[in-house]
Design a protein around this motif. Structure first.
Motif, PDB file in Angstrom:
ATOM      1  N   SER A   1       0.804  -1.230   0.000  1.00 40.91           N
ATOM      2  CA  SER A   1       0.000   0.000   0.000  1.00 40.91           C
ATOM      3  C   SER A   1       0.832   1.273   0.000  1.00 40.91           C
ATOM      4  O   SER A   1       0.307   2.360   0.236  1.00 40.91           O
ATOM      5  CB  SER A   1      -0.938   0.009   1.212  1.00 40.91           C
ATOM      6  OG  SER A   1      -1.871  -1.046   1.155  1.00 40.91           O
ATOM      7  N   VAL A   2       2.131   1.157  -0.285  1.00 34.61           N
ATOM      8  CA  VAL A   2       2.984   2.347  -0.229  1.00 34.61           C
ATOM      9  C   VAL A   2       3.070   3.090  -1.554  1.00 34.61           C
ATOM     10  O   VAL A   2       3.470   4.251  -1.595  1.00 34.61           O
ATOM     11  CB  VAL A   2       4.407   1.990   0.264  1.00 34.61           C
ATOM     12  CG1 VAL A   2       4.377   1.398   1.653  1.00 34.61           C
ATOM     13  CG2 VAL A   2       5.094   1.040  -0.715  1.00 34.61           C
ATOM     14  N   SER A   3       2.683   2.439  -2.641  1.00 34.09           N
ATOM     15  CA  SER A   3       2.824   3.060  -3.961  1.00 34.09           C
ATOM     16  C   SER A   3       1.705   4.046  -4.243  1.00 34.09           C
ATOM     17  O   SER A   3       0.662   4.049  -3.580  1.00 34.09           O
ATOM     18  CB  SER A   3       2.851   1.980  -5.046  1.00 34.09           C
ATOM     19  OG  SER A   3       3.946   1.115  -4.875  1.00 34.09           O
ATOM     20  N   SER A   4       1.905   4.876  -5.247  1.00 31.81           N
ATOM     21  CA  SER A   4       0.883   5.819  -5.701  1.00 31.81           C
ATOM     22  C   SER A   4      -0.260   5.035  -6.339  1.00 31.81           C
ATOM     23  O   SER A   4      -0.048   3.987  -6.962  1.00 31.81           O
ATOM     24  CB  SER A   4       1.507   6.760  -6.729  1.00 31.81           C
ATOM     25  OG  SER A   4       0.567   7.671  -7.221  1.00 31.81           O
TER      26      SER A   4
ATOM     27  N   GLU B   1      -0.134   5.500  -1.268  1.00 31.08           N
ATOM     28  CA  GLU B   1       0.993   6.092  -0.541  1.00 31.08           C
ATOM     29  C   GLU B   1       0.779   6.105   0.970  1.00 31.08           C
ATOM     30  O   GLU B   1       0.979   7.117   1.640  1.00 31.08           O
ATOM     31  CB  GLU B   1       1.277   7.501  -1.057  1.00 31.08           C
ATOM     32  CG  GLU B   1       1.688   7.516  -2.522  1.00 31.08           C
ATOM     33  CD  GLU B   1       1.993   8.901  -3.047  1.00 31.08           C
ATOM     34  OE1 GLU B   1       1.580   9.896  -2.409  1.00 31.08           O
ATOM     35  OE2 GLU B   1       2.641   9.003  -4.107  1.00 31.08           O
TER      36      GLU B   1
ATOM     37  N   PRO C   1       1.792   4.904   4.854  1.00 31.49           N
ATOM     38  CA  PRO C   1       3.106   4.713   5.480  1.00 31.49           C
ATOM     39  C   PRO C   1       3.342   3.275   5.931  1.00 31.49           C
ATOM     40  O   PRO C   1       2.402   2.536   6.230  1.00 31.49           O
ATOM     41  CB  PRO C   1       3.037   5.646   6.700  1.00 31.49           C
ATOM     42  CG  PRO C   1       1.577   5.691   7.046  1.00 31.49           C
ATOM     43  CD  PRO C   1       0.851   5.643   5.720  1.00 31.49           C
TER      44      PRO C   1
ATOM     45  N   THR D   1      -3.868   0.293  -5.392  1.00 29.71           N
ATOM     46  CA  THR D   1      -2.743   0.314  -6.317  1.00 29.71           C
ATOM     47  C   THR D   1      -2.880  -0.799  -7.356  1.00 29.71           C
ATOM     48  O   THR D   1      -3.708  -1.706  -7.224  1.00 29.71           O
ATOM     49  CB  THR D   1      -1.403   0.126  -5.583  1.00 29.71           C
ATOM     50  OG1 THR D   1      -1.333  -1.221  -5.093  1.00 29.71           O
ATOM     51  CG2 THR D   1      -1.267   1.095  -4.422  1.00 29.71           C
TER      52      THR D   1
ATOM     53  N   ASP E   1       9.427  -1.911  -7.187  1.00 29.89           N
ATOM     54  CA  ASP E   1       8.610  -1.518  -8.340  1.00 29.89           C
ATOM     55  C   ASP E   1       8.369  -2.675  -9.302  1.00 29.89           C
ATOM     56  O   ASP E   1       7.523  -2.580 -10.193  1.00 29.89           O
ATOM     57  CB  ASP E   1       9.277  -0.357  -9.092  1.00 29.89           C
ATOM     58  CG  ASP E   1       9.225   0.950  -8.299  1.00 29.89           C
ATOM     59  OD1 ASP E   1       8.417   1.029  -7.358  1.00 29.89           O
ATOM     60  OD2 ASP E   1       9.994   1.864  -8.628  1.00 29.89           O
TER      61      ASP E   1
END
Length: 277
Positions: free
Chosen positions: A30-33, A36, A38, A106, A257
């Motif tokens: 869940s950190v990607s655009s 985003e 934490p 995401t 990524d």
């Protein structure tokens, strides 16, 4: 089979095809655009700022590794959150506001669900408080049940999305402080019982975790030695030894990524016709 340049072990590949794979998703998914959110240590810092904007309470205990010039916390996230709660701060309410994804998800959330849904067996466990997987499954127009702690299904019969540590929209379900972890994994032990049965029954793939997460210690302590060879993790080369020490077999990838591509190619294969396979 290789997907996204990563070799998936035969047992994991076959479990996905047969519906016997459980994906165990951590904060890294869940950190990607555009989400985003934490990771847990950063979330603790944000909770502290939210509940103590005047900075009257002490900081989390740490020491400085002078050789590597990095901060090493000597107080776990749940211990520090317990301290804040004992000081009268509503840490769960603050956490709930910080991890609300506001309907977003995401590409990685979607691709994981595509893989699991290809054989109509969505078996997904997450320690995340967000509901990104639910948002994604709605966009994919799939249907599945959703469970949140402590009202979980049997570990040997997992079907749906399981929020092992609760969900942000229901504060009573959230496993966040040291007392919450103690009840879930020790005194009441409902999380431990669920995990032992889960790992004895299914092939499990961890995604979005690092060995530095205190959550990993709780999770892997609950895994009996009998399930060696049934639990795997997508991780970086630097984490291989730590995962192996915990009885989890590493599947190495180069960069975070790469994960959406790995699951995209894997899901596309699972969704393809038998003749194409």
């Amino acid at each position: 089979m290789q997907f996204g340049g990563v070799q998936i072990p035969d047992s994991v590949f076959e479990a996905a095809l047969s519906g016997g794979l459980v994906v165990f998703a951590g904060a890294g998914v869940s950190v990607s655009s555009p989400v985003e959110l934490p990771r847990f240590n950063d979330l603790v810092d944000q909770i502290k700022l939210a509940v103590d904007p005047g900075d009257f309470l002490r900081q989390r205990k740490f020491r400085l590794d002078k050789e590597k010039n990095v901060v090493i916390y000597t107080e776990t996230p749940e211990q520090y959150l317990s301290y804040l709660e004992h000081e009268g701060k509503d840490v769960k309410q603050a956490c709930s506001l910080l991890v609300d994804p506001h309907g977003q998800f995401t590409e990685l959330h979607s691709n994981i669900l595509r893989l699991l849904g290809a054989n109509c067996h969505i078996r997904l466990v997450t320690t995340n408080f967000d509901n990104c997987f639910e948002n994604s499954i709605e966009a994919l127009e799939h249907q599945t049940k959703v469970f949140a702690s402590p009202a979980l299904p049997l570990g040997k019969d997992v079907k749906g999305i399981i929020h092992l540590h609760g969900i942000f929209s229901d504060l009573a379900t959230m496993v966040l402080t040291a007392e919450d972890y103690g009840e879930a994994y020790v005194s009441n032990g409902w999380a431990s019982r669920f995990l032992v049965d889960l790992f004895k029954t299914y092939t499990v793939l961890f995604v979005g975790y690092s060995c530095g997460d205190s959550l990993v210690d709780y999770l892997t302590r609950s895994i009996s030695s009998e399930i060696s060879g049934r639990s795997f993790v997508l991780c970086k080369e630097s984490d291989v030894d730590d995962w192996q020490m915990r009885g989890v077999d590493p599947i190495v990838f180069d960069a975070f990524d790469d994960l959406p591509k790995i699951f995209d190619e894997w899901a596309s294969y699972a969704e393809s016709r038998v003749t194409d396979k």
